[in-house]
Scaffold this active site. Structure first.
Site, short mmCIF file in Angstrom:
data_model
loop_
_atom_site.label_atom_id
_atom_site.label_comp_id
_atom_site.label_asym_id
_atom_site.label_seq_id
_atom_site.Cartn_x
_atom_site.Cartn_y
_atom_site.Cartn_z
N ASP A 123 0.83 -1.21 0.00
CA ASP A 123 0.00 0.00 0.00
C ASP A 123 0.87 1.26 0.00
O ASP A 123 2.06 1.21 0.31
CB ASP A 123 -0.89 -0.04 1.26
CG ASP A 123 -2.19 0.71 1.08
OD1 ASP A 123 -2.32 1.48 0.12
OD2 ASP A 123 -3.09 0.53 1.94
N ASP A 183 -10.76 2.04 -3.62
CA ASP A 183 -11.38 1.77 -2.32
C ASP A 183 -12.89 1.88 -2.42
O ASP A 183 -13.59 1.67 -1.43
CB ASP A 183 -10.86 2.78 -1.27
CG ASP A 183 -9.61 2.26 -0.59
OD1 ASP A 183 -9.30 1.07 -0.73
OD2 ASP A 183 -8.94 3.06 0.10
C1 DGJ Z 1 -5.83 2.01 1.87
C2 DGJ Z 1 -6.24 0.83 1.05
O1 DGJ Z 1 -6.75 1.25 -0.18
C3 DGJ Z 1 -7.24 0.00 1.83
O2 DGJ Z 1 -7.66 -1.08 1.05
C4 DGJ Z 1 -6.62 -0.45 3.12
O3 DGJ Z 1 -5.58 -1.36 2.87
C5 DGJ Z 1 -6.15 0.73 3.91
N1 DGJ Z 1 -5.27 1.57 3.13
C6 DGJ Z 1 -5.45 0.29 5.16
O4 DGJ Z 1 -4.91 1.33 5.84
#
Ligand code: DGJ
Length: 757
Positions: free
Chosen positions: A477, A547
């Site tokens: 991430d 997301d």
């Molecule tokens: C952002 C990501 O897009 C989410 O899927 C998740 O992993 C969060 N970060 C966790 O902090």
């Protein structure tokens, strides 16, 4: 194949020709890019621009030939201060007086088979000596002391030509490189629609169209990541016919695409590193390599263009054993439990996930340091033993025992102020130490990964974690964008280089992991899809597309993304309803039906499932596994867009086609629906059946116990399905319910399975 004859270079892929000509002054005049020409060698007089006299008020390159006025000549590169007033593709400042004049003239070429390797850690497209060849051309300006080498590589099977440039200081003085675009594509005329893929977090890569006219259009990111705001992939589509061009960049940092129509109506396209956020010092005898850009042409329209881009990405961008492997169905803890878990809860989720048929269990944020919310612990990549006393190895063992892979979330590039890592190495954080504070996002800061010690720390920490806990899959991430670029790295004396050096460091770290653990599945992510680009797809087998997990909001995200990238790299997600971002309630079957097209993942509290939901998800996973070859690697089409959305995914021989049908809003006394499927083969006969989902039509309204699921099933010839379509049965919309009607509330869906009989 490359033909070089009478100063003309003809770069031909299976269906396209790219042609330029070295003129009497040693400039590379661009002659043509488009559908393959049979014999352009004979057509040079037709293909060349015929300027028989200078235009008044324009500047000729030299008094020796006044007809050559760079601003009105399609060319392979543009430089400054010699009469080309368009945006330069290369710009330098040389000597004590920072001269900007650059006059590059042809000095030779070499052809090659296969690819030419980069000397920097930049990622590039791969090809073999059998399917790839190229040519590199050298241009020099001895007065400025610059040599520029343009490398073109041809990928015949997907009609892609890539281009990059190596710019070398051949003088005895240091110089500054201010612009170094990878690609310049000059096109005649300006009758084009410019398609860009724009957005923000939660609504990435929406197809955005504008008809261009005189002036300059810029698609860019200045954030240090390719961004959710403006993807580096762009398309120019003729407003008259199906002809279209795509350019994209194998790069994950700040980029800029310029589309400029000059006063003579010619279109000048540039793609490369964003020169607003870039500047590099070039010492004598040193060189700068630009990232590799791709260009792609089709005369058959956007679907064909997308198919070719997908093929290219699967064949030449992706690498390692996951390149062609079916992607596993994942369960991800994030939207299920966020930071709120401990070992027992994880055990329950693991058991439940395995029973549902899930193949990889991904432990997302919150497993390390003292991380119970997003204010601390980034950088402390040691398991939180208060939450998981047995350590990661226990969780991993449990997943393996139940037949699943174990996946782990990491955000390696970051540090929290509240962390052991920061306390131990405050100087590792990116930022000018003479400032009291630095710009912040999500309570986190960047590590200066351009430093060798930071890179080595990250590589060894991650290797240790992966080895010790037997990790099969990582979700990598990155949740903020660059600021406060100050590095103590003695190699970087000009912070204009920082963003680019950051990407080189990122690539080095990611490659080092991928090479050490060749079977590791890397899923990239950046607050959803803020780094969805060809660079992150080299070692990343998939990317967390967004997301946004609301199925209705996701439709334009997948539609835009799929115009550039294949479904096999698009992570999709089934999550909780009502959705956290839109408050919209949708049925589990619709959430699944939309997520079906891509790499399926559940991020939802499966412990709270009712028996119906458990049974539904079990069926869904089984169905997905049965058809995922098509859903990940098949041919994708957007059939209908609007209140009703219809997508299809088909085997290359069109013997099996899966169709998604989603309705946004139900209308009272509504119009009739017709299901046409453009992918149907006209010579086949098909059986069309509805997937037997578990959508609870019996739950709708007050007196609806009488509602039954319609059982629509047809035998239909391919040409009818393709051209006339199937007139679907009435929707129940206000005149009473009768058996056989389709009951379709807001946000409902169907999946049809279409098979050749
Ligand atoms: C952002 C990501 O897009 C989410 O899927 C998740 O992993 C969060 N970060 C966790 O902090």
């Amino acid at each position: 194949m490359i033909t070089i004859k009478n100063n003309m270079f003809h770069l031909a892929t299976a269906n396209t020709s790219y042609i330029f000509f070295i003129n009497s002054l040693g400039l590379a005049e661009h002659l043509y890019y488009g559908k393959k020409l049979r014999n352009p060698e004979y057509d040079i007089p037709s293909l060349r621009e015929k300027h028989v006299g200078p235009r008044v008020n324009e500047t000729s390159l030299t008094p020796d030939d006044l007809t050559i006025q760079p601003v009105n000549l399609m060319s392979e590169f543009s430089t400054e201060d010699k009469g080309d007033y368009r945006t330069p593709s290369i710009a330098v400042s040389t000597g004590r007086k920072k001269l900007r004049t650059l006059d590059l003239r042809f000095s030779g070429y070499t052809s090659f088979t296969g690819i030419q390797r980069f000397s920097s850690p930049l990622f590039q497209a791969l090809g073999s000596d059998q399917n790839t060849c190229g040519v590199s051309l050298e241009f020099r300006d001895p007065v400025a002391g610059v040599k520029a080498t343009f490398l073109y590589t041809l990928f015949d099977d997907s009609d892609v030509i890539t281009r990059r440039v190596v710019i070398e200081n051949i003088s005895s003085e240091p110089m500054t490189l201010r612009s170094a675009y990878s690609l310049q594509l000059d096109l005649p005329g300006h009758d084009y629609e410019l398609i860009t893929f724009t957005g923000a977090q939660l609504r990435e890569r929406k197809e955005t169209r504008q008809t261009i006219t005189y002036g300059k259009y810029v698609n860019e990111s200045r954030r240090g990541a390719s961004s959710a705001e403006a993807n580096p992939g762009i398309i120019l589509k003729s407003i008259h016919d199906g002809q279209c061009y795509m350019t994209n960049l194998i790069y994950s940092g700040s980029h800029r695409e310029v589309v400029e129509v000059n006063q003579f109506g010619k279109t000048h396209v540039l793609s490369g590193i964003n020169d607003d956020t870039f500047e590099a010092d070039l010492a004598p005898n040193s060189a700068f390599e630009t990232p590799e850009a791709i260009m792609l042409y089709s005369h058959l329209g956007l679907d064909d263009l997308a198919d070719k881009s997908h093929r290219f990405i699967r064949e030449h961008i992706q690498r390692g054993p996951w390149k062609d492997r079916l992607r596993p169905v994942a369960f991800n803890t994030w939207e299920a439990v966020h930071f709120d878990f401990e070992e027992r809860k994880l055990s329950g989720l693991i058991k439940q996930a395995a029973e549902l048929g899930i193949e990889v269990f991904v432990l997302d944020d919150g497993w390390f340091g003292a991380r119970n919310d997003d204010t601390s612990s980034l950088g402390d990549w040691q398991v939180n033993t208060l939450k998981i006393p047995g350590g990661l190895a226990t969780v991993s063992k449990e997943c393996h025992r139940r037949g699943m892979m174990f996946g782990l979330w990491l955000e390696p590039e970051m540090v929290s102020l509240n962390s052991y890592l920061y306390r131990k190495h405050p100087d590792w954080m990116l930022g000018d130490p003479s400032r009291k504070s630095h710009a912040v996002s999500r309570n986190q800061y960047f590590l200066d990964i351009t430093r060798d010690d930071v890179q080595d720390y990250l590589i060894s920490t991650m290797k240790h974690l992966i080895q010790n806990a037997n990790v099969d899959y990582i979700k990598w991430d990155m949740n903020r964008h660059l600021s406060d670029m100050y590095s103590a790295n003695p190699e970087i004396m000009n912070m204009g280089e920082y963003q680019h050096r950051y990407i080189l460091a990122l690539y080095r770290i990611q490659k080092s992991l991928a090479v050490t653990f060749p079977n590791l599945f890397i899923e990239n992510c950046a607050s959803g899809g803020a780094r969805f680009d060809l660079g992150m797809l080299c070692y990343g087998s998939a990317i967390w597309t967004s997301d946004c997990s609301d199925p209705i909001e996701r439709i334009p995200i997948i539609e835009g993304t799929s115009m550039l990238y294949p479904l096999s790299v698009c992570g999709t997600s089934v999550s909780t309803s009502p959705n956290y971002a839109t408050f919209r309630s949708t049925d589990l079957e619709t959430r699944f039906a939309v997520a079906l097209f891509g790499v399926l993942n559940y991020s939802i509290d499966i412990m709270k499932f009712s028996d119906r939901e458990k049974a539904a998800v079990k069926d869904q996973v089984e169905f997905y596994r049965q058809y995922r070859q098509i859903l990940q690697f098949g041919i994708f089409r957007k059939e209908v867009r609007g209140n009703i959305t219809v997508w299809s995914a088909a085997t290359p021989d069109r013997s099996v086609i899966l169709v998604l049908y989603v309705q946004t809003l139900m209308r009272s006394n509504c119009e009739d629906d017709i299901l046409t499927v453009s992918q149907a083969d006209e010579n086949f006969v098909y059986r069309v059946v509805r997937r037997d989902d578990r959508a609870p039509v019996w739950d709708i309204g007050s007196d609806v116990s009488k509602f039954k699921k319609e059982e629509e099933s047809y035998e239909v010839t391919g040409d009818t399905l393709k051209w006339a379509g199937i007139k679907l049965s009435d929707k129940c919309s206000g005149s009473g319910y009768r058996n056989g009607m389709r009951v379709m509330p807001d946000f409902s869906s169907r999946v049809y399975i279409i098979k050749k009989i």
